[in-house]
Design a protein around this motif. Structure first.
Motif, mmCIF file in Angstrom:
data_model
loop_
_atom_site.group_PDB
_atom_site.id
_atom_site.type_symbol
_atom_site.label_atom_id
_atom_site.label_comp_id
_atom_site.label_asym_id
_atom_site.label_seq_id
_atom_site.Cartn_x
_atom_site.Cartn_y
_atom_site.Cartn_z
ATOM 1 N N ASN A 128 79.820 43.752 52.916
ATOM 2 C CA ASN A 128 81.248 43.917 52.633
ATOM 3 C C ASN A 128 82.028 44.106 53.931
ATOM 4 O OD1 ASN A 128 80.166 46.545 53.098
ATOM 5 N ND2 ASN A 128 81.913 47.476 52.051
ATOM 6 N N LEU A 130 83.719 42.591 57.154
ATOM 7 C CA LEU A 130 84.239 41.325 57.655
ATOM 8 C C LEU A 130 83.737 41.013 59.057
ATOM 9 C CD1 LEU A 130 87.933 41.661 56.416
ATOM 10 C CD2 LEU A 130 86.186 40.121 55.512
ATOM 11 N N ASN A 131 83.643 42.032 59.914
ATOM 12 C CA ASN A 131 83.207 41.763 61.286
ATOM 13 C C ASN A 131 81.750 41.327 61.344
ATOM 14 O OD1 ASN A 131 82.554 44.560 60.596
ATOM 15 N ND2 ASN A 131 81.906 44.787 62.727
ATOM 16 N N ALA A 133 80.085 39.748 58.874
ATOM 17 C CA ALA A 133 80.053 38.376 58.359
ATOM 18 C C ALA A 133 80.528 37.388 59.413
ATOM 19 C CB ALA A 133 80.927 38.274 57.107
ATOM 20 N N ASN A 134 81.553 37.765 60.150
ATOM 21 C CA ASN A 134 82.096 36.886 61.184
ATOM 22 C C ASN A 134 81.061 36.632 62.289
ATOM 23 O OD1 ASN A 134 84.419 35.535 62.555
ATOM 24 N ND2 ASN A 134 84.101 37.155 64.053
ATOM 25 N N VAL A 146 79.493 37.388 51.215
ATOM 26 C CA VAL A 146 80.513 38.412 51.455
ATOM 27 C C VAL A 146 81.095 38.852 50.114
ATOM 28 C CG1 VAL A 146 82.660 38.971 52.664
ATOM 29 C CG2 VAL A 146 81.063 37.326 53.662
ATOM 30 N N ALA A 151 90.574 44.661 52.249
ATOM 31 C CA ALA A 151 90.093 45.069 53.571
ATOM 32 C C ALA A 151 90.613 46.457 53.933
ATOM 33 C CB ALA A 151 90.526 44.063 54.624
ATOM 34 N N TYR A 156 86.931 47.618 58.715
ATOM 35 C CA TYR A 156 86.771 46.178 58.421
ATOM 36 C C TYR A 156 85.989 45.942 57.137
ATOM 37 C CZ TYR A 156 87.967 45.780 63.435
ATOM 38 O OH TYR A 156 88.557 45.887 64.667
ATOM 39 N N GLU A 157 85.837 46.967 56.303
ATOM 40 C CA GLU A 157 85.070 46.813 55.071
ATOM 41 C C GLU A 157 85.962 46.413 53.902
ATOM 42 O OE1 GLU A 157 81.521 49.537 54.398
ATOM 43 O OE2 GLU A 157 82.753 50.748 55.714
ATOM 44 N N LEU A 158 85.400 45.588 53.019
ATOM 45 C CA LEU A 158 86.069 45.227 51.779
ATOM 46 C C LEU A 158 85.702 46.258 50.720
ATOM 47 C CD1 LEU A 158 85.355 41.391 51.858
ATOM 48 C CD2 LEU A 158 87.509 42.536 52.413
#
Length: 259
Positions: A128, A130-131, A133-134, A146, A151, A156-158
């Motif tokens: 969850n 984003l960084n 996953a990126n 993801v 966000a 940076y978490e969903l």
């Protein structure tokens, strides 16, 4: 001292004291007052603090240092912990990674493992963050899943109910938790309740649960509980961990790896 390191230090001083004068900060960091004024102005533009006459105060009534300013804190310990965590993951497994500085280092350690350089997939990563996953999306041998959600700027978490749907449909071999506190009696915890709820779901979907935490997080409590100590299979920490705490975790049934 680099600008990023200086900004991190300024924000940590603000969190600790609530307000900071230019001259006081210049003395603490051994830089000029003009440099501190420029730093305060730039941080105020990013709404990281509120400028006052001759200084600054924290922004808002509650405050948590954002992830990008936490990365240098205990960096070497986190990297050692991350290497040890990555070694616990087998090729082909499905791995859940929560957000945080230590789990980001785990993702980086997995990315450079020679035995994970190929495969279809070499690893499935559910996150969850984003960084994370990126960083991993450029690795074609990794399958990246993801979660949905809203966000959270600090980490940076969903978070939120949109993530529940995805996590309810997957099964993980291992969940790696980044935590702000891990206590034998009170379990693993985070500052934010919505973040803790998503992390708890990851735990529930995993065969094994690994807490990745440097020694400063052990024996501490935080607001939002993620899971009980008995839900954790392995704790990976650094060599500075209090031996009595380590023994208490082991007596509670948690395997402890020190890096």
């Amino acid at each position: 001292m680099s600008r990023d390191a200086r900004w991190k230090a300024l924000l940590e001083l603000l969190v600790e004291r609530g307000r900071l004068d230019v001259e006081e900060a210049a003395t603490e960091l051994e830089v000029s007052a003009a440099t501190i004024r420029r730093d305060f102005d730039r941080l105020a533009e990013q709404q990281m603090l509120v400028r006052t006459r001759g200084g600054a105060v924290v922004h808002g009534v509650s405050y948590e240092l954002p992830l990008r300013y936490k990365t240098a804190r205990r960096a070497s310990e986190k990297q050692r912990v991350a290497q040890a965590v990555a070694a616990l993951v087998a090729p082909g497994e499905a791995v859940g990674l929560t957000g945080g500085t230590t789990t980001t280092e785990v993702a980086r350690a997995l990315a450079v493992r020679a035995d994970l350089a190929s495969g279809t997939p070499a690893l499935t990563v559910v996150t969850n963050a984003l960084n994370i996953a990126n960083e991993l999306a450029v690795r074609p041998q990794f399958k990246i899943v993801v979660t949905g959600g809203v966000a959270r700027a600090q980490s940076y978490e969903l978070i939120g109910p949109l993530a529940d749907g995805v996590l309810g449909q997957v099964t993980l071999d291992v969940a790696v938790l980044g935590v702000v506190a891990f206590d034998v009696a009170h379990g693993a915890a985070a500052h934010d309740e919505a973040e803790a709820a998503i992390n708890r779901l990851l735990c529930e979907r995993a065969e094994r649960v690994v807490v990745a935490a440097d020694s400063s997080k052990l024996g501490r409590r935080a607001f939002a509980r993620i899971c009980a100590t008995e839900s954790v299979d392995t704790l990976v920490t650094d060599g500075a961990a209090d031996p009595e705490l380590v023994r208490a975790f082991e007596e509670a049934g948690v395997g402890v790896v020190t890096a």
